[in-house]
Motif scaffolding. Structure first.
Motif, short mmCIF file in Angstrom:
data_model
loop_
_atom_site.label_atom_id
_atom_site.label_comp_id
_atom_site.label_asym_id
_atom_site.label_seq_id
_atom_site.Cartn_x
_atom_site.Cartn_y
_atom_site.Cartn_z
N ALA A 11 0.87 -1.18 0.00
CA ALA A 11 0.00 0.00 0.00
C ALA A 11 0.90 1.23 0.00
O ALA A 11 1.06 1.90 1.03
N PRO A 12 1.53 1.54 -1.13
CA PRO A 12 2.52 2.63 -1.19
C PRO A 12 2.01 3.98 -0.69
O PRO A 12 2.78 4.78 -0.19
N GLY A 13 0.71 4.21 -0.81
CA GLY A 13 0.16 5.47 -0.33
C GLY A 13 0.34 5.68 1.16
O GLY A 13 0.33 6.81 1.65
N SER A 14 0.52 4.58 1.89
CA SER A 14 0.70 4.70 3.35
C SER A 14 2.01 5.37 3.71
O SER A 14 2.16 5.87 4.83
N LYS A 15 2.95 5.42 2.78
CA LYS A 15 4.24 6.06 3.05
C LYS A 15 4.09 7.56 3.28
O LYS A 15 4.94 8.17 3.93
N THR A 16 3.04 8.16 2.76
CA THR A 16 2.88 9.62 2.85
C THR A 16 2.84 10.10 4.30
O THR A 16 3.24 11.22 4.58
N TYR A 17 2.37 9.25 5.18
CA TYR A 17 2.28 9.64 6.60
C TYR A 17 3.64 9.58 7.29
O TYR A 17 3.77 10.00 8.43
N PHE A 18 4.63 9.05 6.60
CA PHE A 18 5.96 8.89 7.18
C PHE A 18 7.01 9.66 6.38
O PHE A 18 8.20 9.40 6.50
N HIS A 47 -4.79 -2.47 6.34
CA HIS A 47 -3.61 -2.90 5.58
C HIS A 47 -2.53 -3.41 6.53
O HIS A 47 -1.91 -4.46 6.29
N LEU A 48 -2.29 -2.65 7.59
CA LEU A 48 -1.26 -3.06 8.54
C LEU A 48 -1.63 -4.38 9.23
O LEU A 48 -0.77 -5.22 9.47
N SER A 49 -2.91 -4.57 9.50
CA SER A 49 -3.36 -5.82 10.11
C SER A 49 -3.03 -7.01 9.22
O SER A 49 -2.53 -8.04 9.70
N TYR A 50 -3.30 -6.88 7.94
CA TYR A 50 -3.00 -7.96 6.99
C TYR A 50 -1.49 -8.22 6.95
O TYR A 50 -1.04 -9.37 6.95
N CYS A 51 -0.74 -7.15 6.91
CA CYS A 51 0.72 -7.29 6.86
C CYS A 51 1.27 -7.89 8.15
O CYS A 51 2.23 -8.66 8.11
N TYR A 107 -8.62 -10.65 16.26
CA TYR A 107 -8.08 -9.64 17.16
C TYR A 107 -7.59 -8.42 16.40
O TYR A 107 -7.92 -7.28 16.75
N LEU A 108 -6.82 -8.63 15.35
CA LEU A 108 -6.30 -7.50 14.57
C LEU A 108 -7.42 -6.72 13.90
O LEU A 108 -7.35 -5.49 13.79
N SER A 109 -8.47 -7.40 13.48
CA SER A 109 -9.63 -6.71 12.90
C SER A 109 -10.31 -5.84 13.95
O SER A 109 -10.70 -4.70 13.66
N ALA A 110 -10.44 -6.36 15.15
CA ALA A 110 -11.04 -5.59 16.25
C ALA A 110 -10.15 -4.39 16.59
O ALA A 110 -10.65 -3.27 16.80
N PHE A 111 -8.86 -4.61 16.63
CA PHE A 111 -7.90 -3.54 16.92
C PHE A 111 -8.04 -2.42 15.89
O PHE A 111 -8.15 -1.25 16.24
N ALA A 112 -8.05 -2.79 14.61
CA ALA A 112 -8.18 -1.80 13.53
C ALA A 112 -9.52 -1.07 13.61
O ALA A 112 -9.59 0.16 13.42
#
Length: 141
Positions: free
Chosen positions: A36-43, A100-104, A128-133
């Protein structure tokens, strides 16, 4: 949502992963940046190259937050309240990135845990990761 057995399984996994939190978290982040390259924009203000101090530090924060949430899943919204506010109002992260991060993270855990991350553990961790997200995204509504 999660049975007592699943909650114990999730907690054991995070207890096992916590000593290598920065490595697991950084690897999951790199997977997210690749898929998900678009996620890099936040970093953009950080060095997010492999093994960089920024990436390792943020990866560790993520794994420790996941681990903390696993200690009492029934109180996840209380535990994550500060992170909800920060990600929604200060950082303004697109909530789809949490999924996306949950899947990764699932892929990363599977790679590191091998045979200890079979179908039952995978399914429990996915819940759990779905609930977290979902909890992280609550402030966006």
């Amino acid at each position: 949502m999660l049975s007592k057995k699943e909650k114990k399984m999730i907690l054991r996994i995070w207890e096992r992963i916590t000593p290598v939190a920065q490595d697991i978290g950084a690897e999951a982040l790199l997977r997210m940046f690749t898929t998900a390259p678009g996620s890099k924009t936040y970093f953009s203000h950080l060095d997010i190259s492999p093994r960089s101090p920024h990436l390792l530090s943020h990866g560790k924060k993520i794994v420790l937050a996941l681990s903390e949430g696993a200690t009492d899943i029934s109180q996840l919204s209380v535990t994550l309240a500060p992170l909800q506010t920060m990600h929604a109002y200060q950082l303004r992260i697109d909530p789809s990135n949490f999924k996306h991060l949950s899947y990764c993270m699932l892929v990363t855990l599977a790679c590191h845990l091998g045979d200890d991350f079979m179908a039952e553990a995978h399914a429990a961790m996915d819940k759990y990761l779905s609930a977290f997200a979902a909890v992280l995204a609550l402030k966006y509504r």
